[in-house]
Design a protein around this motif. Structure first.
Motif, PDB file in Angstrom:
ATOM      1  N   ILE A 177       4.085   7.102   8.913  1.00  0.00           N
ATOM      2  CA  ILE A 177       4.555   7.539  10.225  1.00  0.00           C
ATOM      3  C   ILE A 177       6.063   7.343  10.233  1.00  0.00           C
ATOM      4  O   ILE A 177       6.549   6.238  10.024  1.00  0.00           O
ATOM      5  CB  ILE A 177       3.887   6.730  11.346  1.00  0.00           C
ATOM      6  CG1 ILE A 177       2.378   6.956  11.317  1.00  0.00           C
ATOM      7  CG2 ILE A 177       4.472   7.099  12.697  1.00  0.00           C
ATOM      8  CD1 ILE A 177       1.609   6.049  12.236  1.00  0.00           C
ATOM      9  N   SER A 178       6.803   8.418  10.455  1.00  0.00           N
ATOM     10  CA  SER A 178       8.264   8.333  10.322  1.00  0.00           C
ATOM     11  C   SER A 178       8.958   7.888  11.606  1.00  0.00           C
ATOM     12  O   SER A 178      10.057   7.361  11.554  1.00  0.00           O
ATOM     13  CB  SER A 178       8.833   9.668   9.855  1.00  0.00           C
ATOM     14  OG  SER A 178       8.581  10.664  10.812  1.00  0.00           O
ATOM     15  N   ARG A 195       0.838  -1.185   0.000  1.00  0.00           N
ATOM     16  CA  ARG A 195       0.000   0.000   0.000  1.00  0.00           C
ATOM     17  C   ARG A 195       0.883   1.249   0.000  1.00  0.00           C
ATOM     18  O   ARG A 195       1.858   1.335   0.748  1.00  0.00           O
ATOM     19  CB  ARG A 195      -0.883  -0.026   1.240  1.00  0.00           C
ATOM     20  CG  ARG A 195      -1.916   1.031   1.229  1.00  0.00           C
ATOM     21  CD  ARG A 195      -2.882   0.790   2.329  1.00  0.00           C
ATOM     22  NE  ARG A 195      -3.858   1.860   2.247  1.00  0.00           N
ATOM     23  CZ  ARG A 195      -4.903   1.948   2.991  1.00  0.00           C
ATOM     24  NH1 ARG A 195      -5.145   1.018   3.868  1.00  0.00           N
ATOM     25  NH2 ARG A 195      -5.734   2.947   2.869  1.00  0.00           N
ATOM     26  N   ALA A 196       0.549   2.199  -0.826  1.00  0.00           N
ATOM     27  CA  ALA A 196       1.336   3.430  -0.927  1.00  0.00           C
ATOM     28  C   ALA A 196       1.177   4.252   0.341  1.00  0.00           C
ATOM     29  O   ALA A 196       0.082   4.368   0.873  1.00  0.00           O
ATOM     30  CB  ALA A 196       0.888   4.233  -2.135  1.00  0.00           C
ATOM     31  N   SER A 197       2.264   4.791   0.836  1.00  0.00           N
ATOM     32  CA  SER A 197       2.238   5.681   1.991  1.00  0.00           C
ATOM     33  C   SER A 197       2.867   6.998   1.594  1.00  0.00           C
ATOM     34  O   SER A 197       3.924   7.028   0.981  1.00  0.00           O
ATOM     35  CB  SER A 197       3.007   5.082   3.162  1.00  0.00           C
ATOM     36  OG  SER A 197       2.320   3.988   3.686  1.00  0.00           O
ATOM     37  N   ILE A 198       2.227   8.058   1.979  1.00  0.00           N
ATOM     38  CA  ILE A 198       2.696   9.392   1.658  1.00  0.00           C
ATOM     39  C   ILE A 198       3.426   9.948   2.882  1.00  0.00           C
ATOM     40  O   ILE A 198       2.842  10.051   3.957  1.00  0.00           O
ATOM     41  CB  ILE A 198       1.511  10.313   1.294  1.00  0.00           C
ATOM     42  CG1 ILE A 198       0.738   9.726   0.120  1.00  0.00           C
ATOM     43  CG2 ILE A 198       1.989  11.731   1.011  1.00  0.00           C
ATOM     44  CD1 ILE A 198      -0.618  10.361  -0.105  1.00  0.00           C
ATOM     45  N   PRO A 199       4.707  10.271   2.749  1.00  0.00           N
ATOM     46  CA  PRO A 199       5.425  10.831   3.900  1.00  0.00           C
ATOM     47  C   PRO A 199       5.031  12.293   4.116  1.00  0.00           C
ATOM     48  O   PRO A 199       4.740  13.021   3.178  1.00  0.00           O
ATOM     49  CB  PRO A 199       6.894  10.713   3.494  1.00  0.00           C
ATOM     50  CG  PRO A 199       6.879  10.717   2.002  1.00  0.00           C
ATOM     51  CD  PRO A 199       5.570  10.081   1.591  1.00  0.00           C
ATOM     52  N   ILE A 200       5.011  12.694   5.371  1.00  0.00           N
ATOM     53  CA  ILE A 200       4.769  14.094   5.723  1.00  0.00           C
ATOM     54  C   ILE A 200       6.057  14.589   6.367  1.00  0.00           C
ATOM     55  O   ILE A 200       6.315  14.323   7.538  1.00  0.00           O
ATOM     56  CB  ILE A 200       3.574  14.248   6.684  1.00  0.00           C
ATOM     57  CG1 ILE A 200       2.301  13.687   6.052  1.00  0.00           C
ATOM     58  CG2 ILE A 200       3.393  15.710   7.073  1.00  0.00           C
ATOM     59  CD1 ILE A 200       1.100  13.693   6.971  1.00  0.00           C
ATOM     60  N   ASP A 244      -1.602   9.818  15.909  1.00  0.00           N
ATOM     61  CA  ASP A 244      -0.498   9.751  14.946  1.00  0.00           C
ATOM     62  C   ASP A 244      -0.269  11.095  14.270  1.00  0.00           C
ATOM     63  O   ASP A 244       0.858  11.459  13.972  1.00  0.00           O
ATOM     64  CB  ASP A 244      -0.786   8.699  13.868  1.00  0.00           C
ATOM     65  CG  ASP A 244      -0.747   7.292  14.410  1.00  0.00           C
ATOM     66  OD1 ASP A 244       0.004   7.029  15.372  1.00  0.00           O
ATOM     67  OD2 ASP A 244      -1.477   6.441  13.875  1.00  0.00           O
ATOM     68  N   PHE A 245      -1.362  11.809  13.998  1.00  0.00           N
ATOM     69  CA  PHE A 245      -1.286  13.078  13.280  1.00  0.00           C
ATOM     70  C   PHE A 245      -2.112  14.130  14.004  1.00  0.00           C
ATOM     71  O   PHE A 245      -3.073  13.816  14.691  1.00  0.00           O
ATOM     72  CB  PHE A 245      -1.786  12.916  11.842  1.00  0.00           C
ATOM     73  CG  PHE A 245      -0.989  11.916  11.067  1.00  0.00           C
ATOM     74  CD1 PHE A 245       0.229  12.276  10.504  1.00  0.00           C
ATOM     75  CD2 PHE A 245      -1.428  10.614  10.914  1.00  0.00           C
ATOM     76  CE1 PHE A 245       0.990  11.346   9.812  1.00  0.00           C
ATOM     77  CE2 PHE A 245      -0.675   9.681  10.228  1.00  0.00           C
ATOM     78  CZ  PHE A 245       0.538  10.044   9.669  1.00  0.00           C
TER      79      PHE A 245
END
Length: 158
Positions: free
Chosen positions: A105-106, A19-24, A119-120
């Protein structure tokens, strides 16, 4: 025959698409957040990753602005002589408007270090004339982003 089945199984497992995860990295702006009276569309949100080892963000904001309560946080702030209203989203509100599982989540903390479970974290901001300050076409966008980024950075450094 057994070797063929093992090869088939390994091929099927190897072809699974993660699944694609978008980093913030710092923050992101997302449309269609909290809906408020007098606006047709939901507000744009300022979303960033929480540091789970810090006190909950709601407590931080309530203490900083002497709000007295840390639920349903909305407060007015004056910047450059203009008044703006800031909305701090609760974790369930963020989940209501966005599927945060698409974001990466980094940092992962051990359970013993976790103080806040979110988490956010997210905020929105409107002008005194009810304009979404984070919208693409807002004249207040840079002011709002700078203020929210400073608040985020102050929280993460506390």
């Amino acid at each position: 025959m057994r070797g063929f089945l093992v090869l088939l199984f390994l091929t099927a497992v190897g072809c699974a698409v993660p699944r694609a995860s978008i980093p913030i990295n710092d923050y992101i702006l997302l449309p269609k957040g909290k809906e408020i009276l007098g606006r047709e569309k939901g507000l744009t949100i300022f979303l960033f990753e929480n540091d789970k080892t810090k006190i909950p963000f709601h407590y931080f904001v309530a203490a900083k602005y002497n709000l007295g309560d840390y639920h349903d946080i909305e407060y007015w702030v004056t910047l450059n002589g203009n008044r703006y209203k800031v909305f701090v989203y609760e974790n369930d509100e963020i989940q209501k408007y966005y599927d945060t599982s698409q974001f990466m989540i980094s940092t992962v903390e051990t359970e013993a270090n976790v103080i806040s479970n979110a988490d956010f974290l997210a905020m929105s901001m409107i002008s005194s004339s009810n304009e979404d300050c984070l919208a693409d076409d807002s004249l207040f966008r840079n002011i709002a982003i700078n203020y929210l980024k400073q608040l985020k950075d102050e929280y993460l450094k506390s």
